[in-house]
Motif scaffolding. Structure first.
Motif, mmCIF file in Angstrom:
data_model
loop_
_atom_site.group_PDB
_atom_site.id
_atom_site.type_symbol
_atom_site.label_atom_id
_atom_site.label_comp_id
_atom_site.label_asym_id
_atom_site.label_seq_id
_atom_site.Cartn_x
_atom_site.Cartn_y
_atom_site.Cartn_z
ATOM 1 N N MET A 9 0.870 -1.168 0.000
ATOM 2 C CA MET A 9 0.000 0.000 0.000
ATOM 3 C C MET A 9 0.908 1.219 0.000
ATOM 4 N N ASN A 10 0.764 2.067 -0.997
ATOM 5 C CA ASN A 10 1.645 3.213 -1.138
ATOM 6 C C ASN A 10 1.229 4.358 -0.229
ATOM 7 N N ASN A 11 -0.048 4.750 -0.293
ATOM 8 C CA ASN A 11 -0.517 5.821 0.575
ATOM 9 C C ASN A 11 -2.040 5.853 0.604
ATOM 10 N N MET A 12 -2.563 6.649 1.520
ATOM 11 C CA MET A 12 -3.993 6.943 1.589
ATOM 12 C C MET A 12 -4.121 8.439 1.384
ATOM 13 N N GLY A 13 -5.070 8.844 0.560
ATOM 14 C CA GLY A 13 -5.237 10.260 0.263
ATOM 15 C C GLY A 13 -6.433 10.864 0.961
ATOM 16 N N ILE A 14 -6.260 12.110 1.414
ATOM 17 C CA ILE A 14 -7.343 12.863 2.045
ATOM 18 C C ILE A 14 -7.334 14.278 1.470
ATOM 19 N N VAL A 15 -8.503 14.741 1.037
ATOM 20 C CA VAL A 15 -8.648 16.102 0.526
ATOM 21 C C VAL A 15 -8.989 17.018 1.698
ATOM 22 N N VAL A 16 -8.287 18.149 1.796
ATOM 23 C CA VAL A 16 -8.486 19.101 2.892
ATOM 24 C C VAL A 16 -8.684 20.506 2.336
ATOM 25 N N GLN A 17 -9.242 21.385 3.163
ATOM 26 C CA GLN A 17 -9.390 22.787 2.774
ATOM 27 C C GLN A 17 -8.096 23.552 2.968
ATOM 28 N N SER A 18 -7.409 23.304 4.085
ATOM 29 C CA SER A 18 -6.170 24.014 4.400
ATOM 30 C C SER A 18 -5.035 23.018 4.563
ATOM 31 N N LEU A 19 -4.153 23.010 3.599
ATOM 32 C CA LEU A 19 -3.003 22.109 3.654
ATOM 33 C C LEU A 19 -2.097 22.457 4.834
ATOM 34 N N ASP A 20 -1.913 23.741 5.099
ATOM 35 C CA ASP A 20 -1.065 24.163 6.220
ATOM 36 C C ASP A 20 -1.590 23.622 7.544
ATOM 37 N N ASN A 21 -2.904 23.758 7.785
ATOM 38 C CA ASN A 21 -3.487 23.263 9.033
ATOM 39 C C ASN A 21 -3.383 21.745 9.135
ATOM 40 N N ALA A 22 -3.617 21.056 8.030
ATOM 41 C CA ALA A 22 -3.553 19.592 8.038
ATOM 42 C C ALA A 22 -2.127 19.109 8.293
ATOM 43 N N VAL A 23 -1.149 19.734 7.657
ATOM 44 C CA VAL A 23 0.253 19.352 7.876
ATOM 45 C C VAL A 23 0.623 19.580 9.339
ATOM 46 N N SER A 24 0.202 20.697 9.905
ATOM 47 C CA SER A 24 0.493 20.999 11.308
ATOM 48 C C SER A 24 -0.122 19.948 12.229
#
Length: 155
Positions: A9-24
């Motif tokens: 399994m390479n990865n699981m993807g999730i769509v977010v509104q704010s990439l900065d907040n999700a990365v944090s």
């Protein structure tokens, strides 16, 4: 001829509104930012079926280096559906589960970042301490702390 099979399994993807907040948030959870890039153009749209698209992607990697979470913030086309408030038993609903150390301490830190406990923290047969949280942007995330050295069953 050999039968085709999954290699990993390479990865699981999730769509977010704010990439900065999700990365944090996922950094606080213990994942590491592996890379961040813009993906756009006709070739990308041919893969997703969205046509011409522009999406910023951040790849987060787990501490063991084996699993990745691909966070995507679409600039074009715009978001058309929002499943973040769907209950756990909604068809097609996604959640990601992480095995963690020191669940109580981690939960306290994540709640300071806006995470909310969905139900309760429970003890599963003295093997796991488990809970679901609504994390960044309301994403459903499972947390499981292994309580002993017994090989745990797959949940």
């Amino acid at each position: 001829m050999a039968k085709s099979k999954i290699v990993e399994m390479n990865n699981m993807g999730i769509v977010v509104q704010s990439l900065d907040n999700a990365v944090s948030f996922f950094t606080e959870l213990g994942l590491t930012l592996e890379g961040r890039a813009m993906v756009s153009g006709a070739w990308a749209g041919k893969v997703t079926g969205l046509g011409d698209q522009s999406v910023e992607v951040a790849m987060m990697v787990t501490p063991d280096g084996h699993s990745r979470l691909e966070l995507s913030q679409f600039h074009t086309p715009g978001i058309i559906e929002d499943h973040r408030t769907a209950p756990v038993n909604a068809l097609g609903y996604l959640r990601v589960m992480f095995r963690v150390d020191h669940l109580d301490e981690l939960l306290e830190r994540l709640q300071k970042q806006g995470a909310e406990l969905v139900g309760e923290v429970v003890n599963y047969e003295n093997i796991y301490k488990l809970c679901y949280i609504r994390g960044v942007e309301g994403l459903l995330i499972g947390l499981a702390e292994q309580l002993d050295d017994t090989p745990a069953p797959t949940l």
